[in-house]
Design a protein around this motif. Structure first.
Motif, PDB file in Angstrom:
ATOM      1  N   PHE A  52       5.198 -13.495 -17.370  1.00  0.00           N
ATOM      2  CA  PHE A  52       4.428 -14.165 -16.548  1.00  0.00           C
ATOM      3  C   PHE A  52       3.067 -13.646 -16.958  1.00  0.00           C
ATOM      4  CE2 PHE A  52       8.473 -14.654 -14.778  1.00  0.00           C
ATOM      5  CZ  PHE A  52       8.456 -15.916 -14.038  1.00  0.00           C
ATOM      6  N   ALA A  53       2.008 -14.665 -16.880  1.00  0.00           N
ATOM      7  CA  ALA A  53       0.598 -14.540 -16.990  1.00  0.00           C
ATOM      8  C   ALA A  53       0.215 -13.742 -18.093  1.00  0.00           C
ATOM      9  CB  ALA A  53      -0.097 -13.989 -16.070  1.00  0.00           C
ATOM     10  N   ASP A  54      -0.428 -12.631 -18.118  1.00  0.00           N
ATOM     11  CA  ASP A  54      -0.513 -11.804 -19.431  1.00  0.00           C
ATOM     12  C   ASP A  54       0.282 -10.385 -19.482  1.00  0.00           C
ATOM     13  OD1 ASP A  54      -1.751 -10.618 -17.017  1.00  0.00           O
ATOM     14  OD2 ASP A  54      -3.789 -10.030 -17.928  1.00  0.00           O
ATOM     15  N   GLN A  55       1.428 -10.515 -19.119  1.00  0.00           N
ATOM     16  CA  GLN A  55       2.231  -9.613 -19.346  1.00  0.00           C
ATOM     17  C   GLN A  55       2.393  -9.214 -20.758  1.00  0.00           C
ATOM     18  OE1 GLN A  55       5.909 -11.205 -17.372  1.00  0.00           O
ATOM     19  NE2 GLN A  55       5.954  -9.127 -15.972  1.00  0.00           N
ATOM     20  N   VAL A 107       9.724 -17.150 -23.413  1.00  0.00           N
ATOM     21  CA  VAL A 107       8.609 -17.982 -22.602  1.00  0.00           C
ATOM     22  C   VAL A 107       7.480 -17.017 -22.150  1.00  0.00           C
ATOM     23  CG1 VAL A 107       8.367 -19.818 -20.936  1.00  0.00           C
ATOM     24  CG2 VAL A 107      10.588 -19.808 -21.978  1.00  0.00           C
ATOM     25  N   ILE A 108       6.434 -17.319 -22.703  1.00  0.00           N
ATOM     26  CA  ILE A 108       5.246 -16.587 -22.357  1.00  0.00           C
ATOM     27  C   ILE A 108       4.237 -17.260 -21.606  1.00  0.00           C
ATOM     28  CG2 ILE A 108       5.935 -14.688 -24.394  1.00  0.00           C
ATOM     29  CD1 ILE A 108       3.337 -15.946 -25.726  1.00  0.00           C
ATOM     30  N   ASN A 109       3.227 -16.068 -21.214  1.00  0.00           N
ATOM     31  CA  ASN A 109       2.115 -16.983 -20.488  1.00  0.00           C
ATOM     32  C   ASN A 109       2.496 -18.049 -19.535  1.00  0.00           C
ATOM     33  OD1 ASN A 109       0.477 -15.663 -22.336  1.00  0.00           O
ATOM     34  ND2 ASN A 109       0.482 -17.371 -23.949  1.00  0.00           N
ATOM     35  N   ILE A 110       3.571 -17.542 -18.643  1.00  0.00           N
ATOM     36  CA  ILE A 110       4.019 -18.584 -17.651  1.00  0.00           C
ATOM     37  C   ILE A 110       3.039 -18.280 -16.408  1.00  0.00           C
ATOM     38  CG2 ILE A 110       5.583 -19.095 -16.058  1.00  0.00           C
ATOM     39  CD1 ILE A 110       7.795 -17.730 -17.808  1.00  0.00           C
ATOM     40  N   SER A 121      -0.770 -15.108 -12.322  1.00  0.00           N
ATOM     41  CA  SER A 121      -0.223 -13.816 -11.857  1.00  0.00           C
ATOM     42  C   SER A 121       1.025 -13.286 -12.626  1.00  0.00           C
ATOM     43  CB  SER A 121      -0.022 -13.793 -10.453  1.00  0.00           C
ATOM     44  OG  SER A 121       0.379 -12.493  -9.740  1.00  0.00           O
ATOM     45  N   GLN A 122       1.175 -11.820 -12.845  1.00  0.00           N
ATOM     46  CA  GLN A 122       2.345 -11.390 -13.161  1.00  0.00           C
ATOM     47  C   GLN A 122       3.261 -11.047 -12.289  1.00  0.00           C
ATOM     48  OE1 GLN A 122       1.509  -7.611 -15.150  1.00  0.00           O
ATOM     49  NE2 GLN A 122       0.116  -8.508 -16.717  1.00  0.00           N
ATOM     50  N   ALA A 140       3.799 -23.060 -19.599  1.00  0.00           N
ATOM     51  CA  ALA A 140       3.783 -21.821 -20.586  1.00  0.00           C
ATOM     52  C   ALA A 140       4.089 -21.910 -22.052  1.00  0.00           C
ATOM     53  CB  ALA A 140       5.158 -21.093 -19.941  1.00  0.00           C
ATOM     54  N   ASP A 141       3.984 -21.189 -22.885  1.00  0.00           N
ATOM     55  CA  ASP A 141       4.062 -21.189 -24.031  1.00  0.00           C
ATOM     56  C   ASP A 141       5.470 -21.018 -24.611  1.00  0.00           C
ATOM     57  OD1 ASP A 141       1.533 -21.990 -24.432  1.00  0.00           O
ATOM     58  OD2 ASP A 141       0.797 -19.681 -24.486  1.00  0.00           O
TER      59      ASP A 141
END
Length: 147
Positions: A52-55, A107-110, A121-122, A140-141
């Motif tokens: 999630f987010a910038d994790q 799935v990143i940047n959710i 938000s993470q 997401a990406d």
């Protein structure tokens, strides 16, 4: 006949004013609680990783695509938290399905993306809670990450 038209017009006006006043309440809820509810963790499994987010993520080998999902559920007679956790799971399952379709393992940047307004938000997701429906929109990406 005029009486029927008048009644129909009155009904249309009252329904329009009802829907205009039945605005969604935007809630921010914890991702961890949603993942603990409705057997979400086991239903999602571990074939696709979610960030999630910038994790921080493992090294991204290939970015495949970006996409979004918007899910709704019947919230009638349910607490806002229960309806939102349920529809969050639906949105996550939709992201998982899309990842599998495109050959992604992560799935990143959710981010929440309700009505194209991002909330990153993470730890929290955004849910629109209405009188009858609850909705979660995510963007997401889809990528391949190093194992």
């Amino acid at each position: 006949m005029k009486k029927m038209i008048s009644v129909a017009a009155l009904l249309a006006v009252s329904l329009t004013s009802f829907s205009a006043s039945a605005a969604d309440t935007m809630l921010k809820l914890p991702i961890a609680a949603a993942m603990a509810a409705n057997d979400a963790q086991s239903r999602l499994g571990d074939s696709v990783k979610f960030y999630f987010a910038d994790q921080p993520t493992p090294k991204v080998l290939t970015k495949i695509t970006s996409d979004k999902t918007s899910q709704r559920t019947n919230g009638f007679g349910k607490s806002a938290e229960k309806a939102c956790n349920w529809v969050f799971l639906s949105a996550m399952l939709a992201l998982q399905k899309r990842a599998q379709e495109v050959g992604a393992n992560a799935v990143i940047n959710i981010v929440s993306n309700f009505k194209d307004v991002e909330m990153a938000s993470q730890t929290e997701f955004e849910c629109a809670d209405g009188a009858i429906m609850a909705g979660v929109a995510l963007k997401a990406d889809f990528v391949k990450i190093a194992q």
